[in-house]
Design a protein around this motif. Structure first.
Motif, PDB file in Angstrom:
ATOM      1  N   THR A   1      24.111  37.593  28.197  1.00 17.57           N
ATOM      2  CA  THR A   1      24.213  36.788  29.417  1.00 17.57           C
ATOM      3  C   THR A   1      25.672  36.617  29.818  1.00 17.57           C
ATOM      4  N   ASN A   2      25.848  36.278  31.090  1.00 12.69           N
ATOM      5  CA  ASN A   2      27.190  36.062  31.627  1.00 12.69           C
ATOM      6  C   ASN A   2      27.143  34.841  32.538  1.00 12.69           C
ATOM      7  N   PRO A   3      27.903  33.801  32.228  1.00 14.56           N
ATOM      8  CA  PRO A   3      27.856  32.596  33.067  1.00 14.56           C
ATOM      9  C   PRO A   3      28.242  32.851  34.519  1.00 14.56           C
ATOM     10  N   LEU A   4      29.098  33.847  34.771  1.00 15.22           N
ATOM     11  CA  LEU A   4      29.529  34.135  36.140  1.00 15.22           C
ATOM     12  C   LEU A   4      28.461  34.843  36.954  1.00 15.22           C
ATOM     13  N   SER A   5      27.391  35.324  36.301  1.00 13.48           N
ATOM     14  CA  SER A   5      26.350  36.034  37.036  1.00 13.48           C
ATOM     15  C   SER A   5      25.618  35.123  38.007  1.00 13.48           C
ATOM     16  N   SER A   6      25.550  33.835  37.694  1.00 13.83           N
ATOM     17  CA  SER A   6      24.865  32.910  38.592  1.00 13.83           C
ATOM     18  C   SER A   6      25.667  32.659  39.868  1.00 13.83           C
ATOM     19  N   CYS A   7      26.944  33.044  39.878  1.00  9.54           N
ATOM     20  CA  CYS A   7      27.783  32.840  41.061  1.00  9.54           C
ATOM     21  C   CYS A   7      28.025  34.142  41.832  1.00  9.54           C
ATOM     22  N   LEU A   8      27.375  35.226  41.421  1.00  9.51           N
ATOM     23  CA  LEU A   8      27.643  36.518  42.044  1.00  9.51           C
ATOM     24  C   LEU A   8      27.367  36.550  43.543  1.00  9.51           C
ATOM     25  N   PRO A   9      26.227  36.040  44.033  1.00  6.27           N
ATOM     26  CA  PRO A   9      25.993  36.102  45.488  1.00  6.27           C
ATOM     27  C   PRO A   9      27.056  35.361  46.296  1.00  6.27           C
ATOM     28  N   ILE A  10      27.485  34.192  45.810  1.00  2.55           N
ATOM     29  CA  ILE A  10      28.498  33.428  46.539  1.00  2.55           C
ATOM     30  C   ILE A  10      29.839  34.160  46.509  1.00  2.55           C
ATOM     31  N   LEU A  11      30.206  34.708  45.343  1.00  2.00           N
ATOM     32  CA  LEU A  11      31.476  35.417  45.242  1.00  2.00           C
ATOM     33  C   LEU A  11      31.480  36.684  46.093  1.00  2.00           C
ATOM     34  N   ALA A  12      30.334  37.380  46.129  1.00  2.00           N
ATOM     35  CA  ALA A  12      30.262  38.614  46.918  1.00  2.00           C
ATOM     36  C   ALA A  12      30.222  38.333  48.414  1.00  2.00           C
ATOM     37  N   GLN A  13      29.718  37.175  48.801  1.00  2.00           N
ATOM     38  CA  GLN A  13      29.586  36.835  50.214  1.00  2.00           C
ATOM     39  C   GLN A  13      30.871  36.241  50.783  1.00  2.00           C
ATOM     40  N   SER A  14      31.711  35.688  49.933  1.00  2.00           N
ATOM     41  CA  SER A  14      32.911  35.002  50.419  1.00  2.00           C
ATOM     42  C   SER A  14      33.858  35.896  51.219  1.00  2.00           C
ATOM     43  N   PRO A  15      34.085  37.184  50.860  1.00  2.00           N
ATOM     44  CA  PRO A  15      34.965  38.002  51.711  1.00  2.00           C
ATOM     45  C   PRO A  15      34.456  38.145  53.143  1.00  2.00           C
ATOM     46  N   PHE A  16      33.131  38.292  53.317  1.00  2.00           N
ATOM     47  CA  PHE A  16      32.573  38.420  54.660  1.00  2.00           C
ATOM     48  C   PHE A  16      32.717  37.107  55.432  1.00  2.00           C
ATOM     49  N   PHE A  17      32.579  36.002  54.706  1.00  2.00           N
ATOM     50  CA  PHE A  17      32.715  34.705  55.361  1.00  2.00           C
ATOM     51  C   PHE A  17      34.133  34.508  55.892  1.00  2.00           C
ATOM     52  N   PHE A  18      35.126  34.783  55.067  1.00  4.33           N
ATOM     53  CA  PHE A  18      36.514  34.593  55.496  1.00  4.33           C
ATOM     54  C   PHE A  18      36.911  35.631  56.552  1.00  4.33           C
ATOM     55  N   ALA A  19      36.327  36.839  56.469  1.00  5.52           N
ATOM     56  CA  ALA A  19      36.612  37.837  57.501  1.00  5.52           C
ATOM     57  C   ALA A  19      36.062  37.391  58.849  1.00  5.52           C
ATOM     58  N   LEU A  20      34.849  36.830  58.861  1.00  4.08           N
ATOM     59  CA  LEU A  20      34.281  36.317  60.103  1.00  4.08           C
ATOM     60  C   LEU A  20      35.107  35.149  60.625  1.00  4.08           C
ATOM     61  N   TYR A  21      35.566  34.303  59.721  1.00  4.42           N
ATOM     62  CA  TYR A  21      36.423  33.184  60.140  1.00  4.42           C
ATOM     63  C   TYR A  21      37.707  33.716  60.783  1.00  4.42           C
ATOM     64  N   HIS A  22      38.261  34.782  60.234  1.00  4.85           N
ATOM     65  CA  HIS A  22      39.483  35.372  60.787  1.00  4.85           C
ATOM     66  C   HIS A  22      39.218  35.952  62.185  1.00  4.85           C
ATOM     67  N   VAL A  23      38.053  36.585  62.373  1.00  5.61           N
ATOM     68  CA  VAL A  23      37.699  37.139  63.679  1.00  5.61           C
ATOM     69  C   VAL A  23      37.544  36.034  64.712  1.00  5.61           C
ATOM     70  N   LEU A  24      36.801  34.974  64.372  1.00  6.68           N
ATOM     71  CA  LEU A  24      36.568  33.884  65.318  1.00  6.68           C
ATOM     72  C   LEU A  24      37.852  33.106  65.603  1.00  6.68           C
ATOM     73  N   ASN A  25      38.713  32.984  64.617  1.00  9.30           N
ATOM     74  CA  ASN A  25      39.985  32.306  64.838  1.00  9.30           C
ATOM     75  C   ASN A  25      40.867  33.122  65.781  1.00  9.30           C
ATOM     76  N   GLY A  26      40.790  34.452  65.701  1.00 12.75           N
ATOM     77  CA  GLY A  26      41.519  35.306  66.624  1.00 12.75           C
ATOM     78  C   GLY A  26      40.985  35.186  68.040  1.00 12.75           C
ATOM     79  N   ILE A  27      39.660  35.034  68.168  1.00 11.06           N
ATOM     80  CA  ILE A  27      39.072  34.833  69.494  1.00 11.06           C
ATOM     81  C   ILE A  27      39.570  33.518  70.088  1.00 11.06           C
ATOM     82  N   ALA A  28      39.611  32.456  69.253  1.00  5.01           N
ATOM     83  CA  ALA A  28      40.083  31.156  69.744  1.00  5.01           C
ATOM     84  C   ALA A  28      41.556  31.208  70.138  1.00  5.01           C
ATOM     85  N   SER A  29      42.333  32.028  69.431  1.00  9.54           N
ATOM     86  CA  SER A  29      43.769  32.127  69.718  1.00  9.54           C
ATOM     87  C   SER A  29      44.075  33.232  70.733  1.00  9.54           C
TER      88      SER A  29
END
Length: 437
Positions: A101-129
Motif C-alpha cells: 500500500t501507499n498512503p499517497l495513493s488516496s490523494c492521486l486524483p487530487i494531485l493529478a487534477q491540480s495542474p489542470f485546475f491551476f492552468a484553467l485559473y491562469h487562463v481565466l485570470n488572463g481573460i480578466a486582465s
C-alpha cells in the motif's frame, strides 16, 4: 495563487486548446459570445479530465480500503514505539511495503487534477486582465469577456470592486449573488461527498484514528472551499462545482455497486443482491459473480452481513459456489456458512409425561406374568404398582395366601407379589414361612 498558476503554465496551452474546441461546438448551438457556450466548455473540460482520471480513482479506492485494513496494525506500532519516532516511522514504512500500500495513493486524483485546475485559473485570470493566454487570441478574448453566466462575467471574483465589475458590463449585486450561491453549492457538495463516505462506506466494526481523521476532513474541506472560493473567478467556480458534483455522483455509484466490507452500504448491497438472485435464480452480471465469489472465498472469516447473505440464500433453496455462481440446493441437504455440507443435527426423543411412564411400567409388569416388585424385597428401592386384582382383593387375602402356602391354587403372578427382576427363576415360587418376615 498567480505564482502557483504560473508554475503550471506549461499545461496552459493544452487546456486553452481544449476549451476553444468545445467553444466551437457549443458556439454553433448557443452563439459564440454567450455564457452557455463558454460555461459548457468549462464543464466539458472537467468531464474530460475526470474520465481520464478514472483509473487513478480506482487506485484511490483500493488504497483507501487497504489503509483501513492496516489501521489496527498501525495503531499497535504507534503504541509500541510511541517513545521512538524514528523506529515508528521505519516500522510504518515496512508495513506499507509488506502490504503493498501507499498512503499517497488516496490523494492521486487530487494531485493529478491540480495542474489542470491551476492552468484553467491562469487562463481565466488572463481573460480578466485582457491578456492572450495559450491559443486564445484577441477575438476569443473579447468573446469570453462578454460572456456572462446568470449575469456574472466569467473572469470576475466575489472580492472584485464595483468599477472592475462595471467595466465587464455587470453589476456588483449580480456578481455577489451568483458567486456566493456557487460557493455555497461547492462547499455543500464537498460536505455531502465526505459525509456519504463516512456514514455509509466505512467499516463500523473497526474504530481507528483513520475514521477520526476522515470525520475531521468532512468539516475542514467545506470551510476551505468557502474561504478560498471568494478569490476564485466565476469560471473557476464553475469548474470546481462541476468536479465536486462529478465526484459525488461517482462515489455514490461506487458505494452502491462496490461497498466497503462491513459497512452499511454493504448490508444494503447484499440485500439487493440476494433479492436479485432469488428472483432470477442465478447471478446475472459479472459484478454479482465477483461479489459472490469473494464472499464464498472468505469462508469463516465473513462478517455479519456476509453470513446473513449466505444463510438467506440457503433458506431460499440456493447454494453459493466457489466460482461465483449459485445452484439450487437439495431440500434434505443443509449447508454451513462456508458453503460446505453440514452434519444434520441429532434429533432428541420426546420426553414422556409422568402418567405415560406409570402406565408403561404397569403394562410391562403385566407382560411379565402380572408380577410386581415387593418394596420389602426389592433392594433397588424402585416404586411398584398394584395390579387391578390386588386393588380389588380383601386386605387379608395376602396373609391367607401365605398361611395356606399357596393352597388356594393361585398361579404365580396372579394376585401375589413377587420379584420381577431380570434373570430371576420363573415358575412357582416357594412360599415363605410366616415367621420369616
Amino acid at each position: 495563487m498567480d505564482t502557483i498558476a504560473g508554475f503550471f503554465s506549461f499545461i496552459t496551452t493544452p487546456v486553452s486548446w481544449v476549451i476553444v474546441q468545445f467553444h466551437k461546438l457549443y458556439g454553433a448551438i448557443f452563439g459564440p459570445d454567450t455564457g452557455w457556450a463558454w460555461g459548457l466548455s468549462i464543464v466539458s473540460l472537467v468531464i474530460l479530465i475526470r474520465i481520464c482520471l478514472i483509473p487513478l480513482f480506482v487506485k484511490q479506492i483500493k488504497a483507501t480500503r487497504a489503509m483501513q485494513t492496516l489501521q489496527p496494525e498501525m495503531k499497535k506500532i504507534q503504541e509500541r514505539y510511541k517513545s521512538d519516532k524514528q523506529r515508528q516511522s521505519e516500522e510504518m514504512m515496512k508495513l506499507y511495503k509488506e502490504s503493498g500500500t501507499n498512503p499517497l495513493s488516496s490523494c492521486l486524483p487530487i494531485l493529478a487534477q491540480s495542474p489542470f485546475f491551476f492552468a484553467l485559473y491562469h487562463v481565466l485570470n488572463g481573460i480578466a486582465s485582457n491578456k492572450k493566454v495559450g491559443v486564445i487570441d484577441q477575438q476569443l478574448l473579447d468573446s469570453a469577456r462578454d460572456a456572462h453566466i446568470f449575469g456574472a462575467p466569467l473572469a470576475v471574483k466575489f472580492t472584485d470592486s464595483a468599477d472592475k465589475v462595471a467595466s465587464l458590463g455587470a453589476s456588483l449585486t449580480d456578481v455577489r449573488v451568483v458567486t456566493a450561491l456557487m460557493i455555497i453549492l461547492m462547499s455543500a457538495s464537498q460536505f455531502f461527498t465526505q459525509r456519504q463516505l463516512m456514514t455509509k462506506n466505512v467499516d463500523t466494526t473497526v474504530k481507528t484514528p483513520f475514521m477520526q481523521q476522515q470525520k475531521m476532513l468532512m468539516y475542514v474541506f467545506p470551510i476551505m472551499f468557502a474561504v478560498f472560493g471568494i478569490n476564485f473567478p466565476v469560471g473557476v467556480l464553475v469548474y470546481w462545482l462541476t468536479t465536486n458534483v462529478w465526484t459525488m455522483g461517482q462515489q455514490m455509484y461506487v458505494i452502491r455497486q462496490n461497498p466497503t466490507p462491513g459497512s452499511k452500504a454493504q448490508a444494503s448491497y447484499l440485500e439487493r443482491l440476494q433479492k436479485h438472485i432469488t428472483d432470477a435464480g442465478k447471478t446475472r452480471s459479472r459484478g454479482q459473480v465477483r461479489a459472490v465469489k469473494a464472499i464464498v472465498a472468505k469462508g469463516r472469516d465473513r462478517n455479519e452481513y456476509e453470513r446473513k447473505f449466505i444463510n438467506g440464500l440457503n433458506k431460499a433453496g440456493f447454494a453459493a459456489q466457489a466460482d461465483g455462481t449459485v445452484i439450487v440446493s437439495e431440500p434434505e441437504v443443509t449447508t454451513a456458512e462456508d458453503g460446505t455440507p453440514a452434519t444434520p443435527k441429532r434429533q432428541q426423543p420426546k420426553r414422556q409425561s409422568k402418567a405415560k411412564r406409570q402406565s408403561g411400567t404397569t403394562t410391562g409388569g403385566k407382560a411379565d406374568g402380572g408380577a410386581t416388585s415387593d418394596p420389602a424385597s426389592d433392594a433397588s428401592g424402585t416404586k411398584t404398582s398394584l395390579t387391578k386384582s390386588e386393588a380389588s382383593a380383601p386386605q387379608d387375602a395376602p396373609a391367607k395366601a401365605k398361611s395356606t402356602g399357596g393352597a388356594s391354587g393361585n398361579q404365580p403372578g396372579q394376585g401375589t407379589r413377587s420379584k420381577a427382576k431380570s434373570g430371576q427363576r420363573k415358575g412357582q415360587q416357594r412360599p415363605k414361612h410366616p415367621s420369616k418376615k
